[in-house]
Write an enzyme that holds these catalytic residues in place. Structure first.
Site, PDB file in Angstrom:
ATOM      1  N   HIS A   1       3.684 -11.952  10.288  1.00  0.00           N
ATOM      2  CA  HIS A   1       3.342 -11.899  11.715  1.00  0.00           C
ATOM      3  C   HIS A   1       3.127 -10.446  12.128  1.00  0.00           C
ATOM      4  O   HIS A   1       3.775  -9.529  11.630  1.00  0.00           O
ATOM      5  CB  HIS A   1       4.460 -12.532  12.549  1.00  0.00           C
ATOM      6  CG  HIS A   1       4.086 -12.761  13.980  1.00  0.00           C
ATOM      7  ND1 HIS A   1       4.111 -11.743  14.910  1.00  0.00           N
ATOM      8  CD2 HIS A   1       3.667 -13.875  14.635  1.00  0.00           C
ATOM      9  CE1 HIS A   1       3.740 -12.236  16.090  1.00  0.00           C
ATOM     10  NE2 HIS A   1       3.460 -13.520  15.951  1.00  0.00           N
TER      11      HIS A   1
ATOM     12  N   ASN B   1       5.902 -20.557  17.795  1.00  0.00           N
ATOM     13  CA  ASN B   1       6.738 -19.426  17.402  1.00  0.00           C
ATOM     14  C   ASN B   1       7.559 -18.985  18.612  1.00  0.00           C
ATOM     15  O   ASN B   1       7.050 -18.342  19.521  1.00  0.00           O
ATOM     16  CB  ASN B   1       5.857 -18.277  16.899  1.00  0.00           C
ATOM     17  CG  ASN B   1       6.669 -17.057  16.510  1.00  0.00           C
ATOM     18  OD1 ASN B   1       7.873 -17.142  16.294  1.00  0.00           O
ATOM     19  ND2 ASN B   1       6.012 -15.911  16.428  1.00  0.00           N
TER      20      ASN B   1
ATOM     21  N   LYS C   1       9.931 -16.846  18.726  1.00  0.00           N
ATOM     22  CA  LYS C   1      10.357 -15.447  18.649  1.00  0.00           C
ATOM     23  C   LYS C   1      11.856 -15.354  18.988  1.00  0.00           C
ATOM     24  O   LYS C   1      12.620 -16.231  18.598  1.00  0.00           O
ATOM     25  CB  LYS C   1       9.474 -14.571  19.529  1.00  0.00           C
ATOM     26  CG  LYS C   1       7.978 -14.782  19.205  1.00  0.00           C
ATOM     27  CD  LYS C   1       7.074 -13.821  19.903  1.00  0.00           C
ATOM     28  CE  LYS C   1       5.625 -14.119  19.540  1.00  0.00           C
ATOM     29  NZ  LYS C   1       4.686 -13.151  20.131  1.00  0.00           N
TER      30      LYS C   1
ATOM     31  N   GLY D   1       0.434 -11.504  23.635  1.00  0.00           N
ATOM     32  CA  GLY D   1       1.325 -11.086  24.711  1.00  0.00           C
ATOM     33  C   GLY D   1       0.656 -10.262  25.793  1.00  0.00           C
ATOM     34  O   GLY D   1       1.329  -9.743  26.680  1.00  0.00           O
TER      35      GLY D   1
ATOM     36  N   GLU E   1       4.027  -8.752  14.572  1.00  0.00           N
ATOM     37  CA  GLU E   1       5.212  -8.040  15.043  1.00  0.00           C
ATOM     38  C   GLU E   1       6.082  -7.579  13.882  1.00  0.00           C
ATOM     39  O   GLU E   1       6.731  -6.529  13.962  1.00  0.00           O
ATOM     40  CB  GLU E   1       6.000  -8.946  16.002  1.00  0.00           C
ATOM     41  CG  GLU E   1       5.261  -9.194  17.308  1.00  0.00           C
ATOM     42  CD  GLU E   1       5.756 -10.383  18.086  1.00  0.00           C
ATOM     43  OE1 GLU E   1       5.185 -10.668  19.141  1.00  0.00           O
ATOM     44  OE2 GLU E   1       6.713 -11.054  17.627  1.00  0.00           O
TER      45      GLU E   1
ATOM     46  N   SER F   1      -2.630 -15.663  22.142  1.00  0.00           N
ATOM     47  CA  SER F   1      -2.514 -16.102  23.547  1.00  0.00           C
ATOM     48  C   SER F   1      -3.240 -17.414  23.805  1.00  0.00           C
ATOM     49  O   SER F   1      -3.926 -17.579  24.816  1.00  0.00           O
ATOM     50  CB  SER F   1      -3.030 -15.010  24.496  1.00  0.00           C
ATOM     51  OG  SER F   1      -2.223 -13.859  24.431  1.00  0.00           O
TER      52      SER F   1
ATOM     53  N   GLU G   1      -4.477 -13.641  13.880  1.00  0.00           N
ATOM     54  CA  GLU G   1      -3.922 -13.039  15.083  1.00  0.00           C
ATOM     55  C   GLU G   1      -4.776 -11.849  15.520  1.00  0.00           C
ATOM     56  O   GLU G   1      -4.705 -10.785  14.895  1.00  0.00           O
ATOM     57  CB  GLU G   1      -2.516 -12.507  14.816  1.00  0.00           C
ATOM     58  CG  GLU G   1      -1.475 -13.523  14.452  1.00  0.00           C
ATOM     59  CD  GLU G   1      -0.129 -12.833  14.298  1.00  0.00           C
ATOM     60  OE1 GLU G   1       0.716 -13.016  15.184  1.00  0.00           O
ATOM     61  OE2 GLU G   1       0.062 -12.095  13.309  1.00  0.00           O
TER      62      GLU G   1
END
Length: 267
Positions: free
Chosen positions: A111, A25, A27, A189, A113, A229, A183
């Site tokens: 996702h 991904n 992003k 991140g 985010e 991560s 996730e």
């Protein structure tokens, strides 16, 4: 107790048939020249020619240009999102049909985010998945818990609700075109990573939930990716967990060497 689920109820011989997937991904990163160079370098690496399914999720504008580079049988293109409606006055949005016509075979939905920054809820995500499936796209559907949920020991409840509220609207046939990605939001991140034990525990819980909803065959066949991560250093240990079928990779997917090392972690 969730770590014991597959040992008690499933035949491990069947697990080897599940598709192993490494999905990158990107992003909102990489210029067009950078994207081309990255894909070309990864595809040119002979050690990456294995049985692992590789998926690139670049920004929308990059997809049509680079999709021609990934016409290999185990490299695929995906979009990072799609709108739930077929068309209309939705400025800045892209429909599932547009995604499919751009050369993608996968789309990323739910996702963390998107949930956090764009307030996407389970009802909206359900409609997005329906639209994606109607347009012959494979879906990578993301679920996960916040740091607060983890610390308050509500992580299983949080992930269970996300699975039930969305997947109850589909049947086992639909599930054949859905990949799940776990996730741990607290590990995205941040440099933090769920331990292999934590990853396996949640992946086994997810697989048990799929069994309860759709039956043992569906639970055995669905691929579940780890998306917190994961990097070239910890990938091999994470992928050794019996219920972890690959990774949804963020930052490490932007570097050809690191992404290649992760691809090769299954060999």
């Amino acid at each position: 107790m969730f770590t014991e689920f597959l040992i008690q109820e499933c035949a491990y011989d069947n697990m080897s048939n599940r598709k192993k997937i490494i999905a990158g991904n990107w992003k909102m990163n990489l210029s067009l020249p950078e994207a081309k160079n990255l894909i070309q370098e990864i595809i040119a690496n002979p050690k990456n020619k294995n049985q692992v399914t590789k998926i690139f999720f670049p920004p929308f504008l990059t997809i049509p240009i680079v999709s021609g580079l990934v016409n290999n049988s185990d490299y695929f293109m995906g979009a990072q999102n799609c709108h739930e409606q077929v068309s209309g006055a939705y400025t800045g949005e892209v429909s599932a049909k547009m995604v499919s016509e751009s050369g993608c075979t996968y789309v990323l939905i739910g996702h963390s985010e998107r949930r956090q920054f764009f307030n996407e809820n389970n009802g909206q995500l359900t409609q997005k998945i329906k639209s994606a499936l109607e347009n012959n796209l494979h879906v990578v559907f993301c679920v996960g818990e916040s740091l607060l949920d983890r610390k308050s020991e509500k992580h299983f409840d949080s992930v269970g609700i996300q699975l039930h509220e969305v997947l109850q609207n589909f049947d086992a046939t639909d599930l054949n075109k859905i990949v799940l990605a776990y996730e741990p939001v607290w590990a995205i991140g941040t440099g933090e990573t769920a331990s292999p034990l934590q990853a396996q525990e949640m992946h086994a819980f997810i697989r048990r939930t799929i069994k309860e909803m759709f039956g043992i065959e569906a639970a055995l066949q669905i691929s579940i990716l780890y998306g917190g991560s994961c990097n070239a250093t910890n990938a091999r240990e994470l992928f050794a967990c019996p219920d972890v079928d690959g990774g949804l990779i963020g930052g490490a997917s932007l570097k050809a060497y690191d992404f290649s090392q992760i691809i090769q972690s299954f060999s």
